[in-house]
Design an enzyme around this catalytic site. Structure first.
Site, mmCIF file in Angstrom:
data_model
loop_
_atom_site.group_PDB
_atom_site.id
_atom_site.type_symbol
_atom_site.label_atom_id
_atom_site.label_comp_id
_atom_site.label_asym_id
_atom_site.label_seq_id
_atom_site.Cartn_x
_atom_site.Cartn_y
_atom_site.Cartn_z
ATOM 1 N N SER A 148 -11.072 -12.381 35.170
ATOM 2 C CA SER A 148 -10.831 -12.580 33.736
ATOM 3 C C SER A 148 -12.080 -13.141 33.052
ATOM 4 C CB SER A 148 -9.597 -13.464 33.545
ATOM 5 O OG SER A 148 -9.122 -13.406 32.223
ATOM 6 N N ASP A 239 -1.829 -4.933 32.551
ATOM 7 C CA ASP A 239 -2.628 -6.020 31.988
ATOM 8 C C ASP A 239 -3.038 -5.649 30.565
ATOM 9 O OD1 ASP A 239 -4.516 -7.947 31.351
ATOM 10 O OD2 ASP A 239 -5.796 -7.562 33.082
ATOM 11 N N HIS A 269 -1.876 -9.155 34.701
ATOM 12 C CA HIS A 269 -3.033 -10.041 34.643
ATOM 13 C C HIS A 269 -2.720 -11.313 35.432
ATOM 14 C CE1 HIS A 269 -6.831 -11.216 32.710
ATOM 15 N NE2 HIS A 269 -6.345 -12.454 32.722
#
Length: 297
Positions: A148, A239, A269
């Site tokens: 991320s 995601d 995610h």
């Protein structure tokens, strides 16, 4: 997991004070089972402003390869720590057989951009210096990795250090690659673990000035990617920011960068490292470990 989150009545992170959001983020990972490794120890990493940040060095048992993985945790440059990602980094060391150094870079809003990027670059300079105390064989051979926002930092480090030759590979797990949420958000999955307003909140707390958004160290999608190290990109089908990873894959290919991509069907995610919850996460970790160990051979 999604149903439990929605039925819990908990406020989304962006509706909480930052300190409370951080505590809740850390608590979410506290009960995970930690793999045992040969050695796990904390170190202090010097920074360019005469400060020091924490790092955690993981040495797997037995089959340690030369070189090092430098890992940057996710959390939107605002949440997360080497503690929240302790299980993920342990599992990456275990699956790769390589030393992993997890970096506790400074976060916004207390330390806005470019502090996190500078901390990441300083960590790279430190681990590749003969003066560091890590005693890692061939410490000038580094894989940068992150998930991320940590993937954003890993990509930025790979881009900014490309001419030094120290970084040989980049492992990017559902990376943030652009500030433009019109471009980098799939509305079909908005609200599944991550929502648009929360992503904007992270940006607003990390980027102190409007011009920071277009800086190539944030908006890595806009960088000249020619000559960056080879890459592994891991994506999750459900995601909301999956398009950011897909666009970065396209940009890397257009720049002639060798890469391998794996997208995991039905995943969300944050799944990486959570094989206690998602069995397929174990396969993703094995894939990541294999790619890392191959890069450091």
């Amino acid at each position: 997991m999604i149903d439990d989150t929605r039925s819990s009545g908990q406020l989304n992170a962006h509706l909480l004070p930052v300190a409370d959001a951080r505590l809740r983020f850390e608590a979410a990972f506290a009960s995970l089972q930690k793999p045992e490794l040969a050695s796990v120890r904390d170190v202090m990493i010097p920074t360019r402003d005469n400060q020091a940040i924490r790092g955690r060095l993981y040495l797997p048992d037995g089959r340690t390869a030369p070189g090092l993985v430098l890992y940057f945790h996710g959390g939107g440059w605002l949440l997360g720590s080497i503690d929240s990602h302790d299980v993920t980094t342990r599992k990456l060391a275990e699956s790769s057989g390589c030393p992993v150094l997890s970096v506790d870079y400074r976060r916004g809003p207390e330390s806005p951009f470019p502090t996190a990027v500078n901390d990441a670059l300083d960590a790279l300079a430190w681990v590749s210096s003969p003066e560091n105390p890590l005693t890692i064989e061939n410490n000038n051979k580094v894989v940068v990795a992150g998930d991320s926002a940590g993937g954003n930092l890993a990509a930025a480090v790979a881009n900014e250090s490309r001419h030094e030759g120290t970084v040989v590979h980049q492992l990017l797990v559902y990376p943030v690659t652009t500030w433009d949420l019109d471009l980098g958000l799939d509305p079909e999955f908005d609200g599944i673990m991550v929502e648009r307003d929360e992503l904007q909140w992270h940006q607003d707390n990390y980027l102190a000035f409007e011009e920071d958004r277009s800086d190539r160290r944030v908006n890595v999608l806009s960088a000249d990617l020619r000559g960056v190290p080879e890459a592994t990109v891991i994506l999750a089908e459900c995601d909301p920011i999956r398009p950011q990873g897909e666009l970065y894959v396209e940009a890397l290919r257009a720049a002639g960068v060798t890469l391998e991509v794996q997208q995991y069907a039905g995943m969300i995610h944050g799944f990486f490292g959570l094989d206690e919850v998602f069995p397929v996460a174990a396969a993703a970790m094995e894939f990541a470990g294999h790619r890392v160990s191959e890069a450091l051979r």
